[in-house]
Design a protein around this motif. Structure first.
Motif, PDB file in Angstrom:
ATOM      1  N   ARG A 165       1.081  -1.206   0.084  1.00 11.00           N
ATOM      2  CA  ARG A 165      -0.060  -0.074  -0.100  1.00 11.00           C
ATOM      3  C   ARG A 165       0.917   1.164   0.042  1.00 11.00           C
ATOM      4  O   ARG A 165       0.710   2.094   1.136  1.00 11.00           O
ATOM      5  CB  ARG A 165      -0.872  -0.196   1.127  1.00 11.00           C
ATOM      6  N   ASP A 167       0.381   3.680  -1.804  1.00  7.87           N
ATOM      7  CA  ASP A 167      -0.363   4.780  -2.020  1.00  7.87           C
ATOM      8  C   ASP A 167      -0.826   5.560  -0.812  1.00  7.87           C
ATOM      9  O   ASP A 167      -0.993   6.630  -0.552  1.00  7.87           O
ATOM     10  CB  ASP A 167      -1.668   4.402  -2.730  1.00  7.87           C
ATOM     11  N   GLU A 177      -8.364   7.540   1.672  1.00 16.48           N
ATOM     12  CA  GLU A 177      -8.651   6.377   2.309  1.00 16.48           C
ATOM     13  C   GLU A 177      -9.797   6.545   3.210  1.00 16.48           C
ATOM     14  O   GLU A 177     -10.486   5.876   3.500  1.00 16.48           O
ATOM     15  CB  GLU A 177      -7.503   5.610   2.992  1.00 16.48           C
ATOM     16  N   ASP A 361       3.740   6.213  -7.236  1.00 19.22           N
ATOM     17  CA  ASP A 361       2.558   6.582  -8.324  1.00 19.22           C
ATOM     18  C   ASP A 361       3.320   7.030  -9.442  1.00 19.22           C
ATOM     19  O   ASP A 361       3.599   8.268  -9.584  1.00 19.22           O
ATOM     20  CB  ASP A 361       1.278   7.326  -7.720  1.00 19.22           C
ATOM     21  N   LEU A 428     -12.423   5.184  -3.469  1.00 17.76           N
ATOM     22  CA  LEU A 428     -10.924   4.900  -3.502  1.00 17.76           C
ATOM     23  C   LEU A 428     -10.216   5.208  -4.805  1.00 17.76           C
ATOM     24  O   LEU A 428      -8.994   4.960  -4.905  1.00 17.76           O
ATOM     25  CB  LEU A 428     -10.850   3.410  -3.325  1.00 17.76           C
ATOM     26  N   TYR A 447      -2.040   4.727  -9.087  1.00 16.62           N
ATOM     27  CA  TYR A 447      -1.400   4.376  -7.707  1.00 16.62           C
ATOM     28  C   TYR A 447      -1.864   3.184  -7.032  1.00 16.62           C
ATOM     29  O   TYR A 447      -1.440   2.757  -5.748  1.00 16.62           O
ATOM     30  CB  TYR A 447      -1.624   5.664  -6.817  1.00 16.62           C
ATOM     31  N   ARG A 448      -2.551   2.387  -7.533  1.00 15.79           N
ATOM     32  CA  ARG A 448      -3.177   1.162  -6.850  1.00 15.79           C
ATOM     33  C   ARG A 448      -2.778  -0.047  -7.817  1.00 15.79           C
ATOM     34  O   ARG A 448      -3.414  -0.879  -8.411  1.00 15.79           O
ATOM     35  CB  ARG A 448      -4.647   1.218  -6.785  1.00 15.79           C
ATOM     36  N   ASP A 450      -1.645  -2.702  -6.718  1.00 12.43           N
ATOM     37  CA  ASP A 450      -1.654  -3.807  -6.133  1.00 12.43           C
ATOM     38  C   ASP A 450      -3.232  -4.456  -6.387  1.00 12.43           C
ATOM     39  O   ASP A 450      -3.493  -5.520  -5.928  1.00 12.43           O
ATOM     40  CB  ASP A 450      -1.804  -3.617  -4.735  1.00 12.43           C
ATOM     41  N   LEU A 451      -4.003  -3.777  -7.200  1.00  4.80           N
ATOM     42  CA  LEU A 451      -5.453  -4.270  -7.381  1.00  4.80           C
ATOM     43  C   LEU A 451      -5.313  -4.852  -8.865  1.00  4.80           C
ATOM     44  O   LEU A 451      -5.027  -4.194  -9.953  1.00  4.80           O
ATOM     45  CB  LEU A 451      -6.146  -3.176  -7.465  1.00  4.80           C
ATOM     46  N   GLU A 460     -11.323  -4.550  -1.142  1.00  2.00           N
ATOM     47  CA  GLU A 460     -11.458  -3.374  -0.946  1.00  2.00           C
ATOM     48  C   GLU A 460     -12.890  -3.159  -0.564  1.00  2.00           C
ATOM     49  O   GLU A 460     -13.296  -2.168   0.241  1.00  2.00           O
ATOM     50  CB  GLU A 460     -11.263  -2.516  -2.271  1.00  2.00           C
TER      51      GLU A 460
END
Length: 785
Positions: A165, A167, A177, A361, A428, A447-448, A450-451, A460
């Motif tokens: 994470r 971000d 968040e 990011d 988000l 910036y995500r 990881d998804l 999430e």
């Protein structure tokens, strides 16, 4: 990372209390490690100004300062710090002040010079851990104002951010968040999109390690102290203020998560070249140390030399100083694994490398540069160039991900309304691409990264929905006992019985060193293809080498009585197949410590380890003499004629190798064979009401006739009154009357009892005679009267 609640409140509406905020983040998977209350409310501590400073007449390391405290009273204060200059504004603790560290201020003399107060460092005021010098305040601070007016009350959250994470390593990220979790809209600074240009002034020779690089020239700056609001924000995160240019770069890193670096542009020669270091290249960094580099390290260089270790730290030669007038602002995306390797190899962690190695990011690279340029123009009077020079391309955006609402409900065990799912994902920062009644597809922000899967989006959803809102359900079901359960239960029971016998459990490594292939119990162990070290090169073919090494360590430490067992896995030398084994090692005396009931000591012998095996396993074990090069006394352990293990005494050579001066007894046995033959069960019986009668029987037998054969005849005599048979005497020798035929004398005690009445002498005599006759008939023994 430390977050100021006051700063967060500027970006998003927070819950009513800090505890509610901490609870909200914790249940969303953002762990709060600590909450710190800050702010100064100190009596008799004010803003002062140093008007003059001179050397202390009696101390080389002390100075005598003339300080204005706002009362037109010129105070004389002795100071040991060196980081100030005349005209600086600093905190002054007047006589009567009580500091957070317990120090009470009064007029005193230091080396013969009167001091009418104390000039304070950050740690003495409790505003940070910095103790190297005075706390230099902003030039616009009002002389004589209470110090608390410059340090309003604040709460600092110490947040543990997981590596996936990255971000959240910024105020904008954490505010986003919180906004998603509270259904509030997070605010972020307005940043204009910069104009970009590509030319030869920036070149990338290592595109893998640095996919994208930008440089912006800013001219006519004035380097000086930062304003109080900027200093306060940096200090809340534990970063020391240096000057307005460096502080702005650090501020943008905290605010947006993108590390920046500023070079003194007038000290650069030619354009920027992003390249790998040469072998043994030397570099003088901002921390004053010279580092030796390798071709694995990414460098930022000009036409003449390296000027920064990419993503880690800048160089001493091109750093911003008070004399700097033009700067080159760097903002780039670096490969996380490259930065991580360099920071670890050089032992040079920094705030920048901490973020780069987790992945910043890519979409914020130019935005952060524009934000810093805007602040430099406002706070340092700089004039940014109209275009930012860029090279390379940032990593592509993550692929779109689809979430199926039915699948979401199945995984969570609760139905979440579709509108709530979509609202949470949009909060988000995800953007809907396509929607239907059963599913929706989402564009993942840069910036995500990881998804990547549907399960990630469902995670999430549950974080935003609130994992505490999902009711607990009983999902356990009856399952039959499996073979694995039975194996585990048997081994646990076996360990408990061995421990109850006073034998200590040992656990040794399944990997053995090369030295284990020599000495006792050597075998052709299967070697690893890529061993980690010389101590772990092969899979153990036996438990005994590890136990004997443990025995040797205990002997060196002076243990007098050692009894160890290990139950573990071995790897057969022939094919490497796994097998569970039980091994025991005994050495020393039976009574290790003096005892008032047992004054004499005896050495542990083969019968002690044999008895321990029989008592613990509950299996019908038999023992047959055998030959073994490693053992002075050796026997195979059998069940129904099948060999399942070895027992014996280590020979003198191997015992001496491990430093033993007493017999070393060993045993190793197959656990699977024990489990199949296991008959020991807990049994309870009432106390006998009627007395027992004992008779002895002695006999001469050939030396090759075993006790087991005799005992079997006695047990199988079908005599209902016979309760127990015990061997109590053994004598071996040669029969002088018959020549050299070896014979031995055995004597047994036979116990007779009837559970319902008292036996008569005649009844016992008749039963005893039948047994004597059976021994003579079946074994041809010679009874001794």
């Amino acid at each position: 990372m430390k977050f100021s609640v006051n700063w967060l409140r500027e970006l998003v509406d927070l819950p009513a209390s800090v505890d509610d905020l901490a609870h909200l983040l914790t249940f969303a998977g953002v762990e709060i490690e600590g909450i710190e209350r800050r702010g100064l409310n100190l009596d008799h501590v004010v803003v002062g100004q140093i008007n003059a400073s001179s050397q202390h007449p009696n101390a080389d390391r002390l100075s005598v300062c003339e300080v204005d405290d706002g009362t037109n009273h010129k105070r004389q204060i002795v100071c040991g710090a060196k980081n100030y200059k005349v005209g600086d504004k600093i905190p002054v603790a007047l006589p009567g002040a009580a500091l957070p560290n317990g120090l009470k201020i009064k007029v005193s003399k230091l080396r013969g010079v009167e001091s009418q107060g104390m000039l304070c460092s950050p740690v003495e005021l409790g505003v940070s851990e910095e103790s190297d010098g005075l706390l230099i305040l902003a030039p616009d601070a009002e002389i004589g104002a209470p110090i608390g007016s410059l340090f309003p009350p604040d709460t600092i959250l110490d947040v543990e951010i997981t590596p996936n994470r990255s971000d959240l390593l910024s105020y904008v990220g954490l505010a986003r968040e919180i906004g998603a979790l509270t259904n509030k809209t997070a605010r972020r600074p307005e940043i204009a999109s910069p104009a970009v240009v590509r030319n030869e002034s920036v070149q990338i020779a290592a595109p893998r390690e640095c996919p994208f690089y930008s440089a912006l020239r800013i001219e006519n700056i004035t380097v000086g102290p930062s304003p109080e609001w900027l200093r306060t924000k940096l200090e809340s995160a534990g970063i020391r203020a240096i000057n307005n240019i460096v502080d702005i770069a650090n501020f943008v890193m905290l605010e947006l998560g993108q590390p920046l670096h500023t070079f003194d542009a007038d000290k650069l020669q030619g354009g920027i070249h992003v390249r790998l270091a040469a072998k043994d290249e030397k570099f003088l960094a901002l921390d004053g140390r010279t580092y030796s580099l390798t071709p694995d390290n990414l460098m930022i260089a000009d036409a003449a030399r390296a000027v920064a270790i990419g993503g880690v730290m800048g160089g001493e030669d091109t750093g911003v100083t008070d004399a700097t007038r033009n700067v080159l602002l760097e903002s780039a995306y670096f490969l996380p694994s490259s930065i991580r390797r360099t920071a670890r190899m050089l032992n040079l962690p920094s705030d920048a490398s901490y973020r780069f190695e987790r992945g910043v990011d890519p979409g914020m690279t130019l935005g952060a540069s524009a934000r810093a340029a805007q602040l430099i123009a406002e706070l340092a009077g700089g004039k940014p160039a109209t275009e930012t020079v860029v090279a390379g391309e940032p990593p592509s955006a993550p692929a779109d991900v689809t979430i199926r609402y039915r699948r979401c409900d199945q995984l969570l065990g609760v139905s979440v309304p579709h509108a709530e799912i979509e609202r949470g994902l949009e909060g988000l920062g995800l953007t809907p691409v396509a929607k239907s009644a059963d599913a929706s597809t989402w564009k993942i922000p840069s910036y995500r990264s990881d998804l990547t899967r549907e399960a990630d989006l469902i995670e999430e959803v549950v974080r935003v929905h609130g994992i505490d809102k999902i009711p607990a359900t009983m999902r356990s079901r009856f399952t039959p006992v499996s073979a694995a359960d039975r194996d585990y239960d048997f081994e646990t029971h076996l360990k408990e019985r061995l421990s109850a016998l006073g034998i200590s459990e040992a656990r040794t490594s399944t990997l053995i060193p090369r030295s284990s292939n020599s000495g006792a119990f050597r075998a052709a162990a299967h070697e690893l293809r890529n061993p980690l070290s010389e101590d772990h090169v092969a899979l153990r073919p036996s438990l005994l080498p590890g136990l004997l090494a443990t025995l040797a360590r205990n002997l060196r430490l002076g243990a007098a009585s050692i009894r160890l067992f290990e139950l573990g896995r071995i790897f057969a030398p022939q094919d490497g197949s796994e097998e569970r084994r039980l091994a025991l090692v005994f050495c020393g005396t039976v009574n290790a410590e003096p005892h008032w009931r047992a004054n004499s000591k005896r050495a542990l012998d083969l019968f002690d380890i044999k008895g321990a095996l029989e008592a613990a396993t509950g299996a019908p074990l038999s023992f047959r003499r055998a030959n073994n090069d490693d053992l002075a006394l050796a026997a195979t352990i059998e069940i129904e004629g099948k060999s399942i293990g070895t027992i014996g005494q280590l020979n003198g050579k191997h015992a001496a190798e491990i430093g033993a001066n007493a017999p070393v007894l060993i045993a190793e046995i197959q656990v699977s064979a024990l489990q199949k033959a296991h008959t020991l069960r807990a049994a309870f019986s009432e106390l006998d009401k009627f007395p027992a009668v004992t008779r002895d029987i002695a006999m001469l037998v050939p030396d090759e006739l075993t006790h087991a054969e005799i005992f079997k005849v006695l047990q199988d005599s079908d005599e209902p009154l016979l309760e127990r048979v015990e061997l109590f005497d053994l004598f071996s020798g040669k029969d002088t009357e018959t020549g050299d035929v070896a014979r031995k004398s055995l004597a047994y005690t036979l116990t007779y009892r009837d559970k319902n009445r008292t036996l008569t002498n005649d009844e016992v005599t008749v039963a005893h005679a039948k047994i004597r006759e059976r021994l003579q008939r079946e074994l041809r023994v010679e009874l001794r009267e």
